[in-house]
Enzyme design. Structure first.
Site, PDB file in Angstrom:
ATOM      1  N   ASP A  73      -8.001   3.981   1.143  1.00  0.00           N
ATOM      2  CA  ASP A  73      -7.039   4.425   2.146  1.00  0.00           C
ATOM      3  C   ASP A  73      -7.808   4.945   3.370  1.00  0.00           C
ATOM      4  OD1 ASP A  73      -5.161   5.719   3.657  1.00  0.00           O
ATOM      5  OD2 ASP A  73      -4.229   6.769   1.961  1.00  0.00           O
ATOM      6  N   CYS A  90       0.864  -1.189   0.000  1.00  0.00           N
ATOM      7  CA  CYS A  90       0.000   0.000   0.000  1.00  0.00           C
ATOM      8  C   CYS A  90       0.898   1.235   0.000  1.00  0.00           C
ATOM      9  CB  CYS A  90      -0.975  -0.013   1.186  1.00  0.00           C
ATOM     10  SG  CYS A  90      -0.180   0.044   2.805  1.00  0.00           S
ATOM     11  N   ASN A 131       2.340   1.438   4.365  1.00  0.00           N
ATOM     12  CA  ASN A 131       2.655   0.165   5.049  1.00  0.00           C
ATOM     13  C   ASN A 131       2.410   0.272   6.561  1.00  0.00           C
ATOM     14  OD1 ASN A 131       5.529  -2.037   5.534  1.00  0.00           O
ATOM     15  ND2 ASN A 131       3.432  -2.623   5.151  1.00  0.00           N
ATOM     16  N   CYS A 141      -1.314   0.799   7.454  1.00  0.00           N
ATOM     17  CA  CYS A 141      -2.753   0.537   7.605  1.00  0.00           C
ATOM     18  C   CYS A 141      -3.176  -0.705   6.814  1.00  0.00           C
ATOM     19  CB  CYS A 141      -3.579   1.741   7.149  1.00  0.00           C
ATOM     20  SG  CYS A 141      -3.238   3.259   8.081  1.00  0.00           S
ATOM     21  N   ARG A 142      -3.252  -0.581   5.497  1.00  0.00           N
ATOM     22  CA  ARG A 142      -3.857  -1.659   4.696  1.00  0.00           C
ATOM     23  C   ARG A 142      -2.951  -2.863   4.502  1.00  0.00           C
ATOM     24  NH1 ARG A 142      -5.136   2.217  -0.157  1.00  0.00           N
ATOM     25  NH2 ARG A 142      -3.210   3.082   0.723  1.00  0.00           N
ATOM     26  N   SER A 143      -1.704  -2.642   4.048  1.00  0.00           N
ATOM     27  CA  SER A 143      -0.881  -3.826   3.739  1.00  0.00           C
ATOM     28  C   SER A 143      -0.452  -4.616   4.969  1.00  0.00           C
ATOM     29  CB  SER A 143       0.308  -3.464   2.837  1.00  0.00           C
ATOM     30  OG  SER A 143       1.180  -2.556   3.427  1.00  0.00           O
TER      31      SER A 143
HETATM   32  P1  4NP Z   1      -1.709   2.820   4.178  1.00  0.00           P
HETATM   33  O1  4NP Z   1      -2.319   4.176   4.769  1.00  0.00           O
HETATM   34  O2  4NP Z   1      -1.186   3.140   2.813  1.00  0.00           O
HETATM   35  O3  4NP Z   1      -2.880   1.889   4.138  1.00  0.00           O
HETATM   36  O4  4NP Z   1      -0.631   2.373   5.154  1.00  0.00           O
HETATM   37  C1  4NP Z   1      -1.605   5.381   4.833  1.00  0.00           C
HETATM   38  C2  4NP Z   1      -0.722   5.585   5.852  1.00  0.00           C
HETATM   39  C3  4NP Z   1      -0.070   6.802   5.943  1.00  0.00           C
HETATM   40  C4  4NP Z   1      -0.296   7.789   5.020  1.00  0.00           C
HETATM   41  C5  4NP Z   1      -1.192   7.572   3.990  1.00  0.00           C
HETATM   42  C6  4NP Z   1      -1.849   6.365   3.899  1.00  0.00           C
HETATM   43  N1  4NP Z   1       0.359   9.029   5.132  1.00  0.00           N
HETATM   44  O5  4NP Z   1       0.063   9.937   4.312  1.00  0.00           O
HETATM   45  O6  4NP Z   1       1.192   9.222   6.024  1.00  0.00           O
END
Ligand code: 4NP
Length: 159
Positions: free
Chosen positions: A126, A8, A11, A13-15
């Site tokens: 996201d 994602c 790294n 939240c989702r992955s």
């Molecule tokens: P992820 O979510 O891609 O599912 O881990 C996010 C985590 C952090 C950010 C964006 C999305 N960020 O902008 O810091």
């Protein structure tokens, strides 16, 4: 060995949720010696950090432990090292395609939700800036697609 990588943006939240859910299912199926799992983010904002507390909470409510996972940045070497690379959204997909240099590498990249039973959406949204309920929605989508992915691997590799 079949190597599976979830990708994602951050790294956190989702992955990591996908890694936690999928490795749990793999362990339940007695396939941990055959299927290896990992996760990574296309950007390095959170490298070295544990998953977002909201992702950890949503997962632990469903009996999935993410606490040992640490964010790492996706590397172009991952395209050669992993057999299946599952991205969460179109942005991740485009990012990885841009890094791939051979057809073999390109063919390893899939949207995770291509393996979902309910094909009404193809991106895991996201949840980072959204309301808390977004994490439960993410978990549901990932849980469904993880079952489909494991079924696919069992069928295609006769496990
Ligand atoms: P992820 O979510 O891609 O599912 O881990 C996010 C985590 C952090 C950010 C964006 C999305 N960020 O902008 O810091």
């Amino acid at each position: 060995m079949i190597r599976v990588l979830f990708v994602c943006l951050g790294n956190i939240c989702r992955s990591p949720t996908a890694e936690g859910v999928f490795r749990h299912r793999v362990a339940e199926a007695g396939l941990s010696e055959i299927i290896e799992t990992d996760s990574a983010g296309t950007h390095g904002f959170h490298v070295g950090n544990p998953p977002d507390p909201r992702a950890e909470a949503a997962a632990s409510e469903r009996g999935i432990d993410l606490s040992d996972i640490r964010s790492r940045r996706f590397s172009q070497y991952d395209l050669a090292a992993f057999d299946y690379i599952l991205v969460m959204d179109d942005e991740n997909f485009a990012h990885l395609l841009g890094n791939a240099s051979t057809n073999e590498e390109r063919e390893r990249i899939h949207r995770l939700l291509d393996f979902a039973s309910n094909a009404t959406q193809r991106e895991v949204p996201d949840p980072y800036y959204g309301p808390a309920g977004g994490f439960d929605r993410v978990f549901d989508l990932i849980e469904d697609a993880s079952a489909g992915l494991l079924h696919h691997l069992r069928t295609h590799h006769t496990l």
